[in-house]
Scaffold this motif. Structure first.
Motif, PDB file in Angstrom:
ATOM      1  N   ARG A  11      24.619 -46.182  -9.625  1.00 41.25           N
ATOM      2  CA  ARG A  11      24.052 -45.216  -8.682  1.00 41.25           C
ATOM      3  C   ARG A  11      24.381 -45.547  -7.242  1.00 41.25           C
ATOM      4  O   ARG A  11      24.673 -44.667  -6.454  1.00 41.25           O
ATOM      5  CB  ARG A  11      22.543 -45.110  -8.869  1.00 41.25           C
ATOM      6  CG  ARG A  11      22.198 -44.345 -10.108  1.00 41.25           C
ATOM      7  CD  ARG A  11      20.738 -44.107 -10.230  1.00 41.25           C
ATOM      8  NE  ARG A  11      20.501 -43.567 -11.562  1.00 41.25           N
ATOM      9  CZ  ARG A  11      19.342 -43.510 -12.132  1.00 41.25           C
ATOM     10  NH1 ARG A  11      18.277 -43.951 -11.514  1.00 41.25           N
ATOM     11  NH2 ARG A  11      19.224 -43.006 -13.323  1.00 41.25           N
ATOM     12  N   SER A  12      24.352 -46.808  -6.880  1.00 40.70           N
ATOM     13  CA  SER A  12      24.632 -47.170  -5.492  1.00 40.70           C
ATOM     14  C   SER A  12      26.057 -46.805  -5.105  1.00 40.70           C
ATOM     15  O   SER A  12      26.344 -46.525  -3.957  1.00 40.70           O
ATOM     16  CB  SER A  12      24.384 -48.664  -5.261  1.00 40.70           C
ATOM     17  OG  SER A  12      25.290 -49.420  -6.029  1.00 40.70           O
ATOM     18  N   LEU A  13      26.980 -46.776  -6.075  1.00 41.22           N
ATOM     19  CA  LEU A  13      28.355 -46.430  -5.789  1.00 41.22           C
ATOM     20  C   LEU A  13      28.494 -44.965  -5.394  1.00 41.22           C
ATOM     21  O   LEU A  13      29.353 -44.611  -4.601  1.00 41.22           O
ATOM     22  CB  LEU A  13      29.229 -46.713  -7.013  1.00 41.22           C
ATOM     23  CG  LEU A  13      29.299 -48.158  -7.468  1.00 41.22           C
ATOM     24  CD1 LEU A  13      30.111 -48.262  -8.751  1.00 41.22           C
ATOM     25  CD2 LEU A  13      29.887 -49.041  -6.401  1.00 41.22           C
ATOM     26  N   SER A  14      27.641 -44.106  -5.954  1.00 45.27           N
ATOM     27  CA  SER A  14      27.772 -42.687  -5.677  1.00 45.27           C
ATOM     28  C   SER A  14      26.904 -42.220  -4.513  1.00 45.27           C
ATOM     29  O   SER A  14      27.039 -41.104  -4.057  1.00 45.27           O
ATOM     30  CB  SER A  14      27.424 -41.880  -6.930  1.00 45.27           C
ATOM     31  OG  SER A  14      26.078 -42.081  -7.266  1.00 45.27           O
ATOM     32  N   ASP A  39      42.628 -48.876  -7.147  1.00 46.78           N
ATOM     33  CA  ASP A  39      43.440 -48.003  -7.992  1.00 46.78           C
ATOM     34  C   ASP A  39      42.880 -46.575  -7.998  1.00 46.78           C
ATOM     35  O   ASP A  39      41.752 -46.331  -7.585  1.00 46.78           O
ATOM     36  CB  ASP A  39      43.513 -48.549  -9.421  1.00 46.78           C
ATOM     37  CG  ASP A  39      42.154 -48.606 -10.078  1.00 46.78           C
ATOM     38  OD1 ASP A  39      41.729 -47.561 -10.600  1.00 46.78           O
ATOM     39  OD2 ASP A  39      41.529 -49.681 -10.071  1.00 46.78           O
ATOM     40  N   THR A  40      43.696 -45.672  -8.483  1.00 42.50           N
ATOM     41  CA  THR A  40      43.348 -44.253  -8.535  1.00 42.50           C
ATOM     42  C   THR A  40      42.038 -44.000  -9.280  1.00 42.50           C
ATOM     43  O   THR A  40      41.195 -43.231  -8.814  1.00 42.50           O
ATOM     44  CB  THR A  40      44.486 -43.458  -9.208  1.00 42.50           C
ATOM     45  OG1 THR A  40      45.669 -43.627  -8.432  1.00 42.50           O
ATOM     46  CG2 THR A  40      44.159 -41.988  -9.300  1.00 42.50           C
ATOM     47  N   PHE A  41      41.844 -44.643 -10.433  1.00 41.36           N
ATOM     48  CA  PHE A  41      40.633 -44.419 -11.224  1.00 41.36           C
ATOM     49  C   PHE A  41      39.382 -44.820 -10.446  1.00 41.36           C
ATOM     50  O   PHE A  41      38.386 -44.096 -10.433  1.00 41.36           O
ATOM     51  CB  PHE A  41      40.663 -45.217 -12.532  1.00 41.36           C
ATOM     52  CG  PHE A  41      41.709 -44.776 -13.521  1.00 41.36           C
ATOM     53  CD1 PHE A  41      42.346 -43.556 -13.418  1.00 41.36           C
ATOM     54  CD2 PHE A  41      42.064 -45.601 -14.568  1.00 41.36           C
ATOM     55  CE1 PHE A  41      43.302 -43.158 -14.334  1.00 41.36           C
ATOM     56  CE2 PHE A  41      43.012 -45.214 -15.496  1.00 41.36           C
ATOM     57  CZ  PHE A  41      43.636 -43.991 -15.378  1.00 41.36           C
ATOM     58  N   THR A  42      39.441 -45.976  -9.800  1.00 41.76           N
ATOM     59  CA  THR A  42      38.288 -46.475  -9.041  1.00 41.76           C
ATOM     60  C   THR A  42      37.976 -45.559  -7.869  1.00 41.76           C
ATOM     61  O   THR A  42      36.815 -45.237  -7.610  1.00 41.76           O
ATOM     62  CB  THR A  42      38.549 -47.909  -8.549  1.00 41.76           C
ATOM     63  OG1 THR A  42      38.809 -48.736  -9.683  1.00 41.76           O
ATOM     64  CG2 THR A  42      37.377 -48.459  -7.769  1.00 41.76           C
ATOM     65  N   ILE A  43      38.997 -45.117  -7.171  1.00 39.06           N
ATOM     66  CA  ILE A  43      38.803 -44.232  -6.019  1.00 39.06           C
ATOM     67  C   ILE A  43      38.160 -42.923  -6.460  1.00 39.06           C
ATOM     68  O   ILE A  43      37.220 -42.437  -5.825  1.00 39.06           O
ATOM     69  CB  ILE A  43      40.142 -43.987  -5.290  1.00 39.06           C
ATOM     70  CG1 ILE A  43      40.631 -45.288  -4.642  1.00 39.06           C
ATOM     71  CG2 ILE A  43      40.001 -42.875  -4.255  1.00 39.06           C
ATOM     72  CD1 ILE A  43      42.064 -45.241  -4.154  1.00 39.06           C
ATOM     73  N   MET A  44      38.622 -42.379  -7.558  1.00 35.87           N
ATOM     74  CA  MET A  44      38.050 -41.125  -8.059  1.00 35.87           C
ATOM     75  C   MET A  44      36.591 -41.315  -8.465  1.00 35.87           C
ATOM     76  O   MET A  44      35.731 -40.525  -8.098  1.00 35.87           O
ATOM     77  CB  MET A  44      38.865 -40.604  -9.243  1.00 35.87           C
ATOM     78  CG  MET A  44      40.253 -40.133  -8.857  1.00 35.87           C
ATOM     79  SD  MET A  44      41.284 -39.683 -10.261  1.00 35.87           S
ATOM     80  CE  MET A  44      40.495 -38.161 -10.750  1.00 35.87           C
ATOM     81  N   ARG A  45      36.324 -42.379  -9.221  1.00 35.50           N
ATOM     82  CA  ARG A  45      34.987 -42.601  -9.787  1.00 35.50           C
ATOM     83  C   ARG A  45      33.984 -43.048  -8.725  1.00 35.50           C
ATOM     84  O   ARG A  45      32.891 -42.506  -8.641  1.00 35.50           O
ATOM     85  CB  ARG A  45      35.092 -43.648 -10.907  1.00 35.50           C
ATOM     86  CG  ARG A  45      33.802 -43.942 -11.623  1.00 35.50           C
ATOM     87  CD  ARG A  45      33.971 -44.969 -12.748  1.00 35.50           C
ATOM     88  NE  ARG A  45      34.538 -46.225 -12.281  1.00 35.50           N
ATOM     89  CZ  ARG A  45      35.778 -46.662 -12.558  1.00 35.50           C
ATOM     90  NH1 ARG A  45      36.586 -45.951 -13.304  1.00 35.50           N
ATOM     91  NH2 ARG A  45      36.209 -47.807 -12.079  1.00 35.50           N
ATOM     92  N   GLU A  46      34.339 -44.012  -7.912  1.00 34.33           N
ATOM     93  CA  GLU A  46      33.371 -44.605  -6.991  1.00 34.33           C
ATOM     94  C   GLU A  46      33.246 -43.872  -5.664  1.00 34.33           C
ATOM     95  O   GLU A  46      32.194 -43.920  -5.030  1.00 34.33           O
ATOM     96  CB  GLU A  46      33.718 -46.079  -6.740  1.00 34.33           C
ATOM     97  CG  GLU A  46      33.579 -46.928  -7.975  1.00 34.33           C
ATOM     98  CD  GLU A  46      33.871 -48.394  -7.723  1.00 34.33           C
ATOM     99  OE1 GLU A  46      34.024 -48.793  -6.557  1.00 34.33           O
ATOM    100  OE2 GLU A  46      33.934 -49.138  -8.712  1.00 34.33           O
ATOM    101  N   LEU A  47      34.320 -43.220  -5.233  1.00 40.11           N
ATOM    102  CA  LEU A  47      34.297 -42.575  -3.915  1.00 40.11           C
ATOM    103  C   LEU A  47      34.207 -41.055  -3.981  1.00 40.11           C
ATOM    104  O   LEU A  47      34.155 -40.397  -2.945  1.00 40.11           O
ATOM    105  CB  LEU A  47      35.533 -42.985  -3.108  1.00 40.11           C
ATOM    106  CG  LEU A  47      35.725 -44.484  -2.902  1.00 40.11           C
ATOM    107  CD1 LEU A  47      36.984 -44.737  -2.087  1.00 40.11           C
ATOM    108  CD2 LEU A  47      34.516 -45.107  -2.239  1.00 40.11           C
ATOM    109  N   PRO A  52      43.177 -38.723  -4.871  1.00 37.60           N
ATOM    110  CA  PRO A  52      43.419 -39.898  -4.032  1.00 37.60           C
ATOM    111  C   PRO A  52      44.796 -39.886  -3.364  1.00 37.60           C
ATOM    112  O   PRO A  52      44.919 -40.274  -2.189  1.00 37.60           O
ATOM    113  CB  PRO A  52      43.297 -41.076  -4.999  1.00 37.60           C
ATOM    114  CG  PRO A  52      42.424 -40.572  -6.086  1.00 37.60           C
ATOM    115  CD  PRO A  52      42.765 -39.113  -6.229  1.00 37.60           C
ATOM    116  N   GLY A  53      45.817 -39.445  -4.069  1.00 42.20           N
ATOM    117  CA  GLY A  53      47.160 -39.424  -3.482  1.00 42.20           C
ATOM    118  C   GLY A  53      47.244 -38.551  -2.233  1.00 42.20           C
ATOM    119  O   GLY A  53      47.935 -38.897  -1.270  1.00 42.20           O
ATOM    120  N   ALA A  54      46.538 -37.444  -2.241  1.00 41.06           N
ATOM    121  CA  ALA A  54      46.532 -36.555  -1.076  1.00 41.06           C
ATOM    122  C   ALA A  54      45.839 -37.223   0.111  1.00 41.06           C
ATOM    123  O   ALA A  54      46.274 -37.094   1.264  1.00 41.06           O
ATOM    124  CB  ALA A  54      45.839 -35.242  -1.410  1.00 41.06           C
TER     125      ALA A  54
END
Length: 99
Positions: A11-14, A39-47, A52-54
């Motif tokens: 929860r704290s990540l989101s 990595d792409t997966f972490t950026i999508m999930r946590e942020l 992410p590439g854009a």
């Protein structure tokens, strides 16, 4: 329909990631990359960044020096993905890059 629940430990990540404007996403991404490669997966999930590439492209256009390496990662469902981007911030606008 049952609503998806974010596990307690994540929860704290989101928190604070609900603003999906480009500026807010770029700010989150820069802060995150200052802590180290991601990595792409972490950026999508946590942020909460869907593309992410854009956002990396936006940051590079703003003068951030970011290198991309590729790796193999396994997602949360156990599927292996080859060529997943890992981004590393090496310099911010106006900084010199050590050769």
């Amino acid at each position: 329909m049952k609503k998806a629940m974010i596990p307690e430990e994540n929860r704290s990540l989101s928190q604070g990631n609900s603003n999906t404007s480009i500026n807010a996403q770029n700010a989150r991404l820069v802060s995150h990359l200052r802590l180290g490669p991601s990595d792409t997966f972490t950026i999508m999930r946590e942020l909460n960044i869907c593309r992410p590439g854009a956002r990396i492209c936006d940051l590079r256009a703003s003068g951030y020096k970011i290198i991309t390496t590729r790796t193999m990662l396994t997602d949360e469902w156990g599927r292996t993905h080859r060529g997943v981007a890992v981004y590393t911030l090496i310099a911010e606008p106006g900084q010199k890059v050590a050769a």
